[in-house]
Design an enzyme around this catalytic site. Structure first.
Site, mmCIF file in Angstrom:
data_model
loop_
_atom_site.group_PDB
_atom_site.id
_atom_site.type_symbol
_atom_site.label_atom_id
_atom_site.label_comp_id
_atom_site.label_asym_id
_atom_site.label_seq_id
_atom_site.Cartn_x
_atom_site.Cartn_y
_atom_site.Cartn_z
ATOM 1 N N HIS A 38 -2.835 -2.701 -8.916
ATOM 2 C CA HIS A 38 -3.184 -1.913 -7.730
ATOM 3 C C HIS A 38 -3.497 -2.827 -6.643
ATOM 4 O O HIS A 38 -4.212 -2.109 -5.694
ATOM 5 C CB HIS A 38 -4.173 -0.912 -8.541
ATOM 6 N N ARG A 90 -2.348 13.109 -13.132
ATOM 7 C CA ARG A 90 -2.934 13.168 -11.553
ATOM 8 C C ARG A 90 -1.864 13.263 -10.915
ATOM 9 O O ARG A 90 -0.491 12.998 -11.267
ATOM 10 C CB ARG A 90 -3.818 12.013 -11.306
ATOM 11 N N TYR A 94 -0.589 1.753 4.812
ATOM 12 C CA TYR A 94 -0.253 1.203 3.499
ATOM 13 C C TYR A 94 0.976 2.158 3.126
ATOM 14 O O TYR A 94 1.879 1.912 2.106
ATOM 15 C CB TYR A 94 -1.441 1.479 2.505
ATOM 16 N N LYS A 95 0.606 3.515 3.272
ATOM 17 C CA LYS A 95 1.879 4.293 3.010
ATOM 18 C C LYS A 95 3.096 4.454 3.861
ATOM 19 O O LYS A 95 4.089 5.078 3.451
ATOM 20 C CB LYS A 95 1.384 5.795 2.852
#
Lengths: 201, 321, 346
Positions: free
Chosen positions: C193, C223, C316-317
């Site tokens: 991560h 999730r 980031y995305k």
């Protein structure tokens, strides 16, 4: 893509001698012997009587490192012509090692990574290996696209020596590949790569 | 978010396997298969004792792949808080109890090239399941098993027959035979993992020797049988559920809280897993930390407590529960 | 349950689209009009009919086509599927879990029969009929994880638990949101991560790790995670980033509805029985903006979420180049009315 604050880079905690180990197996490269000399200064030369040292001098390292190690009279000193040859011998030593053998690695990041990887294959946890970074900060980088490894990368971006793409060097490190990750810096808009900047000396 | 996945079981066999050791076989009331479990796992066994529900963890010792029944072995402890005495003396064939899902806090490190098990007394139980699993995977292991006398030691004969004397070594205190820890651990090949289970003194001794020989911490594994230690009674105030609960001499905080109808999280009930970590709001005495989960800094802070095994020396503790 | 499987593509001509039923069953990841990281885990229990949560391992109308896309990716790059040697037991655990769940959830499509270690698996949509010995690799055409995940939608990671951490020691990734299994295999929870911004400082991963270390058998959790993808491309791998990255330049105000997709990951986590490892199922769902606005609540909510996103997350995305245009396009569907709490359509 962000490059700051990334967690996967190893922390090199130092070559600290384990006083309990029955045998000390060292893999050293380039400036790595300096970490060994520092230990001798700190804890004395007693451990060298049960130390086996595999050393690959590199062109960048001063010539007298090998002589200095020899003068310390370790149980065994062996000089390797290349990293690949050292790794081969190192594997052989691991196959004969016991749980009383402590493993130490010092040199450039790429070298430490490669020695660690050999050790992991013997079922050893990476945390059991004592390591210290010495010498150049240049990186060993894997191109995520063609999978080619480029040694001694000093700039970001750099041109992959295998596929030629301009790669951003991320601070994302794989223990298993012993390499940082290189990702195309102009994938979204080809031709927009900034000039290389020397970041790793 | 608690889903009850406990399994109601019937006792289908009780076998005296050694002096003071009984084996209990459980089968599910609903007839469904048990989950397969990893060698080293335990279950929490729950039963009604008078008006109270007692819950104790026991290692599973049956073959991990056998889904028809679960088996545990219980040593009758002299100064028992009720667990082993109840199972030994009150539980009869056909009685119903409740078992939790298996939980593994003593797992095999699958990277190991060789596995050495060292058991003392009833500490043999998790290794029975682990050896069954490893032998089916054709992996390299050895058992070194110390017993007080041949009659006190459970399963040593059948283990020797099953895995062979080259892999199973028995050491009997009464015959002045002890595990030769030092030469044994000094000669193991790189990539060996060591697992110890038994009395606290034995675990400390073996791990101490291993460390002295230069074994890295990463290859050392142990499981302690930790029953909640008794102590002077005290009061617990629960801020969230707004209750005041008395903890008796032979009761843990967790048990007292449960008896008062408060649903506190738990898993191992032995101070190992961390699930019941609870924040301390106030304490007028000293917290006696018995767990081996909390880091030293947390213990020293006085702000956290593992309510399954720890208690206080004092009058009252206030918890965020 | 009667699934009408589609023949469609996730590359080249991108013929993928969702049926009206598939739109309504999409696991929309925003329970309110804004978004930030959190340890948003809940028990993975069967949900309402007609939603992606209906069964625990979801099979939908895209199944056959997704499996064909996976086979293409693996043919080009077999390193997308790897397992370290000590993970063999966990591989068998994974095969068992997926076969059991699929056979239980879709008895008309999948059948599993077991006589001790002699197993018989029938997968009707893919025309597979396989007899094998559980535990014996030589009785399957490939290793067990690869075998079963070539028949299961989503990416899969198997993580080993040791030293109070989780280690990604096996996995298959052909529908991933820009991470490389070949690079990340062998890393621990914090390391893989590593590149995620903000969440580390918030302590999100520390709490999530603590929670997962105590994950119990029989109590899976789930999730939702999300990102956005241009074109319905499943394989947005870093390996091929130089091939798909330029897609992000092709968005225009006219094609937002067709080209821009919300990509939702339904992650479920399962404790495995023999190995004590944890299986991460990362199931990817794609929804075109044109499809998203078919649900008025989502059409109102999503532009609000996008507008309020922290810049680090936008970066980031990988949304930088088309976020504003997408918000602009979506705003037509946001009449400013309040939205009801929760992820489901009204």
């Amino acid at each position: 893509m962000l490059v700051n604050g990334i967690k996967s880079r190893p922390v090199y905690t130092g070559l600290t001698i384990d006083p309990n180990a029955g045998r000390h197996l060292f893999a050293l490269e380039g400036e790595g012997p300096q970490a060994l000399f520092d230990q001798v200064q700190q804890v004395g030369a007693g451990f060298l009587a049960s130390a086996q040292i595999l050393y690959v001098p590199t062109t960048a390292a001063p010539k007298d490192h090998a002589a200095k190690i020899a003068a310390l009279k370790p149980d065994d000193l062996w000089l390797a012509p290349t990293i690949a040859v050292l790794l081969n011998r190192f594997r052989n030593e691991l196959s004969r090692a016991t749980m009383r053998t402590r493993i130490y690695v010092a040199g450039t990041e790429g070298f430490i990574g490669q020695v660690m990887r050999e050790t992991l294959d013997f079922g050893v946890d990476h945390k059991s290996i004592r390591n210290e970074h010495r010498g150049s900060e240049a990186r060993r980088v894997q191109c995520v696209h063609c999978k080619g490894i480029t040694e001694d990368v000093k700039t970001s971006p750099y041109a992959c020596t295998h596929c030629g793409l301009n790669l951003l060097v991320r601070d994302h490190y794989s223990r298993r590949l012993a390499a940082f990750q290189g990702v195309s810096i102009e994938a979204e808009e080809p031709g927009t790569a900034p000039p290389p900047e020397e970041l790793f000396r | 978010m608690s889903i009850n996945t406990d399994m109601a079981v019937r006792v289908t066999a009780i076998t005296q396997v050694a002096e003071s050791v009984k084996r209990f076989r459980f089968e599910r009331l609903d007839g469904k298969p048990f989950p397969v479990f990893p060698g080293g796992a335990h279950v929490v066994v729950a039963w009604k004792d008078g008006g109270m529900i007692r819950r104790n963890p026991y290692s599973l010792m049956s073959a991990p792949g056998d889904t028809s029944a679960y088996e545990i072995s219980v040593l009758r402890v002299e100064k028992s808080r009720g667990g082993s005495a109840f199972l030994h003396e009150k539980v009869k064939l056909g009685d119903t109890l409740s078992l939790s899902q298996p939980v593994d806090l003593f797992p095999i490190d699958q990277r190991g090239r060789k596995h050495i098990f060292m058991a003392g007394g009833i500490g043999i139980t998790p290794f029975m399941a682990m050896m069954d699993q490893l032998s089916k995977l054709n992996q390299n292991f050895e058992l070194h098993y110390a017993v007080r006398t041949r009659t006190h030691g459970a399963y040593w004969q059948e283990l020797t027959e099953r895995y062979g004397a080259h892999r199973v070594k028995i050491y009997c205190d009464a015959e002045k035979l002890f595990i030769p820890t030092e030469p044994l651990l000094g000669a193991q090949p790189l990539g060996t993992h060591l697992y110890v289970c038994g009395p606290g003194g034995m675990i400390d001794g073996v791990l101490g020797t291993a460390r002295k020989l230069g074994w890295p911490e990463e290859n050392l594994h142990s499981e302690r049988f930790l029953a909640p230690p008794p102590g002077a009674p005290f009061t617990v105030k629960l801020t969230r559920s707004n209750k005041t609960v008395e903890v008796a001499e032979h009761q843990s905080i967790l048990e007292a809280v449960e008896a008062a109808g408060v649903d506190a999280p738990f898993m191992c009930r032995g101070g190992a897993c961390g699930q019941c970590e609870t924040n301390v709001t106030a304490c007028d005495g000293e917290i006696l930390h018995h767990d081996h989960y909390l880091p030293q800094a947390d213990k020293a802070s006085g702000k956290k407590i593992m309510i399954c095994v720890s208690r206080i020396k004092g009058k009252e503790i206030t918890l965020d529960l | 349950m009667n699934i009408k499987f589609k023949q469609e593509t996730f590359r080249d001509d991108f013929s993928f689209q969702n049926s009206p039923e598939a739109i309504r069953r999409f696991p929309f990841p925003f329970h309110e009009d804004k978004y930030m990281y959190s340890v948003n885990m809940e028990p993975h229990v069967p949900g309402s009919k007609g939603h992606a949560y209906e069964t625990l391992i979801d099979v939908d109308e895209h199944y056959i086509s997704e499996m064909a896309d996976r086979a293409k990716v693996l043919k080009e790059d077999p390193l997308r599927c790897q397992a370290l040697p000590h993970m063999m037991q966990a591989q068998w655990d994974t095969l068992e879990l997926l076969m059991e769940q699929m056979a239980e959830g879709y008895p008309d499509l999948f059948t599993l029969t077991r006589q001790a270690d002699q197993w018989h698996w029938i997968n009707r949509p893919l025309n597979i009929d396989q007899k094998f010995t559980f535990g014996d690799v030589t009785t399957l055409p490939c290793e067990p994880m690869e075998y079963i995940t070539r028949q299961s939608q989503g990416d899969f990671c198997i993580v080993d638990q040791r030293d109070n951490n989780l280690w990604m020691d096996a996995g298959i990734a052909t529908t991933q949101a820009d991470w490389s299994l070949d690079f990340d295999i062998g890393m621990n929870f914090m390391e893989w991560h590593g590149p995620v911004p903000l969440a580390h400082q918030m302590g999100v991963f520390e709490r999530a790790l603590k929670f997962l270390l105590n994950l119990q058998q029989g109590k899976p959790v789930r999730r939702l995670n999300w990102t956005m993808t241009i074109n319905p491309r499943l394989d947005t791998s870093p390996e091929n980033y130089h091939k798909w990255g330029s897609d992000r330049m092709t968005v225009t105000p006219e094609n937002v509805g067709q080209k821009v997709h919300l990509r939702c990951e339904l992650q479920s986590l399962w404790r495995l029985p023999r190995s004590n490892a944890i299986l991460f199922v990362i199931r990817c769902y794609l929804l075109k903006m044109g499809e998203l606005v078919e649900v008025p609540k989502w059409g109102r909510r999503f532009p609000r979420v996008l507008k309020s996103l922290p810049p680090e997350l936008v970066d980031y995305k990988g949304l930088t180049r088309f976020r504003d245009m997408t918000v602009e396009w979506l705003s037509k569907y946001d009449d400013g009315k309040p939205t009801s709490p929760g992820i489901y359509p009204d």
